[in-house]
Design an enzyme around this catalytic site. Sequence first.
Site, PDB file in Angstrom:
ATOM      1  CB  SER A   1      -0.981  -0.073   1.283  1.00  0.00           C
ATOM      2  OG  SER A   1      -1.763  -1.374   1.429  1.00  0.00           O
TER       3      SER A   1
HETATM    4  N1  SAH Z   1      -0.727  -5.325   4.054  1.00  0.00           N
HETATM    5  C1  SAH Z   1      -0.061  -5.486   2.757  1.00  0.00           C
HETATM    6  C2  SAH Z   1      -1.022  -4.897   1.578  1.00  0.00           C
HETATM    7  C3  SAH Z   1      -0.811  -6.035   0.561  1.00  0.00           C
HETATM    8  S1  SAH Z   1      -2.401  -6.056  -0.594  1.00  0.00           S
HETATM    9  C4  SAH Z   1       1.368  -4.839   2.885  1.00  0.00           C
HETATM   10  O1  SAH Z   1       1.631  -4.043   3.621  1.00  0.00           O
HETATM   11  O2  SAH Z   1       2.026  -4.983   2.093  1.00  0.00           O
HETATM   12  C5  SAH Z   1      -3.685  -6.926   0.096  1.00  0.00           C
HETATM   13  C6  SAH Z   1      -3.225  -8.369   0.344  1.00  0.00           C
HETATM   14  O3  SAH Z   1      -4.537  -9.016   0.833  1.00  0.00           O
HETATM   15  C7  SAH Z   1      -2.909  -9.428  -0.711  1.00  0.00           C
HETATM   16  O4  SAH Z   1      -1.632  -9.972  -0.532  1.00  0.00           O
HETATM   17  C8  SAH Z   1      -3.846 -10.562  -1.024  1.00  0.00           C
HETATM   18  O5  SAH Z   1      -3.527 -11.521  -1.249  1.00  0.00           O
HETATM   19  C9  SAH Z   1      -4.338 -10.455   0.569  1.00  0.00           C
HETATM   20  N2  SAH Z   1      -5.714 -10.889   0.528  1.00  0.00           N
HETATM   21  C10 SAH Z   1      -6.670 -10.624  -0.260  1.00  0.00           C
HETATM   22  N3  SAH Z   1      -8.007 -11.323   0.153  1.00  0.00           N
HETATM   23  C11 SAH Z   1      -7.562 -12.067   1.465  1.00  0.00           C
HETATM   24  C12 SAH Z   1      -8.190 -12.770   2.228  1.00  0.00           C
HETATM   25  N4  SAH Z   1      -9.459 -13.374   1.974  1.00  0.00           N
HETATM   26  N5  SAH Z   1      -7.485 -13.506   3.302  1.00  0.00           N
HETATM   27  C13 SAH Z   1      -6.008 -12.904   3.495  1.00  0.00           C
HETATM   28  N6  SAH Z   1      -5.480 -12.108   2.768  1.00  0.00           N
HETATM   29  C14 SAH Z   1      -6.314 -11.748   1.479  1.00  0.00           C
END
Ligand code: SAH
Length: 220
Positions: free
Chosen positions: A67
């Site tokens: 993000s």
């Molecule tokens: N907090 C992360 C943001 C990553 S983007 C950072 O700081 O880098 C969001 C993430 O959520 C992705 O890696 C995606 O695979 C994950 N995601 C999406 N749906 C999900 C779910 N139902 N359970 C767990 N993770 C999920």
Amino acid sequence: MMVEGIGMTSEGTRRRLIDRLRAKGITDERVLEAMADTPRHLFVDEALSSRAYEDTALPIGRGQTISQPYVVAMMTQAALGDRQGGRPLDKVLEIGTGSGYQAAVLARLAVRVFSTERIAELLRMARQRFHRLNLHNIFTRHSDGRHGWLTQAPFDAIVVTAGGEIPEALPDQLAEGGVLVAPAAAGHYQELVRITRTATGFERESLGAVSFVPLLEGLE
Ligand code: SAH
């Protein structure tokens, strides 16, 4: 491996990002300090590390993104709520570990962080980063975070870092006074919402429009 403290990943470059976050309205010094202490360039591929301190989202593989720092700061500030100078967060749950950056920032502000990710390969890399940075208070799980983490509930804060309908299971896993911060689907965009659990129910506030990768079902 990039050496810390040189070039685009230098202390000065990191400082400039913190100044920018301050200028954009992030006021909680604990959040700014936690972000100043977290080397974002270690959470992206080496080829992108020179851009790690720009205030922008970056790809982390598998169609996912780390993000934008401003959004991380805003969510972290919202998770801390009005604990200004008060007690720190005890247990925090994050849905969507991704690169591990948001979890690493939270780990400096909470006793324990629990983070779940549905893509095994991203989780494996995030775990290596936590290990390398000696962040031993982050506990991860390869699971569909829409179900939360019942055996560790209740949480002081739950931070959802993928956008969609707010999963029904999550508000119930908040402690009283706890907050859920999530990008909730609102037509063509998402709205960052904060839901606070009170003695009698839940209160909801809007923190503005955001854009996140989608919250998906099941594992990969
Ligand atoms: N907090 C992360 C943001 C990553 S983007 C950072 O700081 O880098 C969001 C993430 O959520 C992705 O890696 C995606 O695979 C994950 N995601 C999406 N749906 C999900 C779910 N139902 N359970 C767990 N993770 C999920």
